[in-house]
Scaffold this active site. Structure first.
Site, PDB file in Angstrom:
ATOM      1  N   LEU A  87       0.827  -1.210   0.000  1.00  0.00           N
ATOM      2  CA  LEU A  87       0.000   0.000   0.000  1.00  0.00           C
ATOM      3  C   LEU A  87       0.862   1.261   0.000  1.00  0.00           C
ATOM      4  O   LEU A  87       2.037   1.213   0.377  1.00  0.00           O
ATOM      5  CB  LEU A  87      -0.930  -0.033   1.212  1.00  0.00           C
ATOM      6  N   LYS A 193      14.746  -0.352   5.880  1.00  0.00           N
ATOM      7  CA  LYS A 193      14.360   0.123   4.552  1.00  0.00           C
ATOM      8  C   LYS A 193      14.579   1.625   4.412  1.00  0.00           C
ATOM      9  O   LYS A 193      15.120   2.098   3.402  1.00  0.00           O
ATOM     10  CB  LYS A 193      12.891  -0.219   4.293  1.00  0.00           C
ATOM     11  N   LYS A 268       8.646  10.585   0.032  1.00  0.00           N
ATOM     12  CA  LYS A 268       7.944   9.999   1.175  1.00  0.00           C
ATOM     13  C   LYS A 268       8.918   9.233   2.074  1.00  0.00           C
ATOM     14  O   LYS A 268       8.900   9.379   3.305  1.00  0.00           O
ATOM     15  CB  LYS A 268       6.849   9.049   0.689  1.00  0.00           C
TER      16      LYS A 268
END
Length: 319
Positions: A87, A193, A268
């Site tokens: 998502l 990550k 982001k």
């Protein structure tokens, strides 16, 4: 605990679970540029898949590949032993699992949930804590490798969660990825990550800057890139993802910066890294500068690949 495993041909086709039991039914939620090819690889490996996405075009693609299409995440997961989600952001993960008709309240005890979205570590821990109260095994498992890796089944999975849940997930992840790391407990996958992507953003911005300096002083961008590849400036962006047009084939910079990893997604991830740094009182001045550069760049180029940061130095590369 195994920190890393590499996929073999056997792992890509073997049944999951112990004693070669049948492959579990999987619900796959989120069929964007990354999710769709990941789901297709699961279908190719013989998994029964029920899929959900807001895009009718995306679900049609998977239906044609052999998946069943659901009208909601709840319907997709109604007969699944494993749920995988990919998502866009933390709010979407919260909505799917914790919102009205959230899946955690609906899934049977023992269901394995693998969330491959890139979100804040704190958000992943909130969902994991809620999942544990329902007896559900939750893993945060963001990926690295881009759309090319998703298509080829060569992604790197960076997983946070319990040893038992990781062991159950590993054969499934091996269908979609080449390298699978167990980074630690819940949230560890997300931390690893964002550290990786912060460094990637720094490297891409710096590589574009260096190539521009050479080009503006009369150097051929390919020659300069080859020189740096054989010198101490060598890095991943020079090796496989050069940001200057026509230096390298089959990369976004040679295709109008289409496809790949969108600049707004890099922004982001950089913002997630900066928030994590702030929360833990860690100095990241180079990460902060890369974040500043991408924030300005994405105002007009958010849907272009993140290597389009090259246009900051030479806007003609976008024409």
């Amino acid at each position: 605990m195994n920190n890393q495993s590499s996929r073999s041909d056997e792992m890509g086709t073997k049944d999951t679970g112990s004693n070669n039991t049948a492959k579990p039914n999987i619900a796959f939620i989120g069929l964007g540029n990354m999710g769709a090819p990941m789901a297709e690889n699961l279908l190719k490996a013989g998994y029964a898949l029920s899929v959900y996405d807001l895009s009718a075009e995306a679900t049609k693609r998977l239906q044609q590949a052999g998946a069943s299409v659901a009208d909601s995440p709840k319907e997709a997961a109604s007969n699944a032993q494993v749920v995988i989600s990919m998502l866009p952001a933390g709010q979407h993960v919260h909505s799917v699992y914790l919102g009205d008709n959230g899946l955690l309240a609906e899934l049977p005890k023992g269901t394995l949930v693998i969330d491959s979205s890139t979100i804040a570590a704190a958000d992943a821990r909130v969902v994991a804590e809620a999942a544990s109260k329902f007896g559900i095994n939750f893993l945060d498992a963001p990926v690295s490798g881009g759309t090319g890796g998703a298509i080829a089944g060569s992604l790197t999975f960076i997983v946070g969660g319990s040893d038992d849940a990781f062991a159950k997930a590993e054969p499934i992840l091996a269908v979609m990825g080449k390298n699978i790391f167990h980074a630690g407990d819940h949230g560890a996958g997300q931390v690893a990550k964002i550290c990786n992507n912060m460094l990637l953003g720094i490297l891409m911005a710096g590589t574009a800057e260096a190539i521009n300096l050479g080009v503006k002083n009369g150097l051929d961008p390919k020659v300069l890139s080859d020189i740096m590849l054989q010198s101490s400036g060598r890095n991943w962006t020079l090796e496989v993802y050069n940001p200057y047009p026509q230096v390298m084939e089959n990369v976004p910079s040679s295709n109008g910066y289409k496809g790949g990893f969108m600049s707004k997604l890099m922004q982001k991830d950089l913002n997630l890294a900066m928030q994590t740094a702030k929360d833990t009182d860690v100095e990241t001045p180079m990460g902060a500068k890369a974040t500043e550069l991408y924030e300005a760049h994405t105002l007009e180029n958010g849907d272009k690949d993140f290597s389009s940061i090259m246009a900051r130095h030479d806007s003609s590369v976008l024409s």
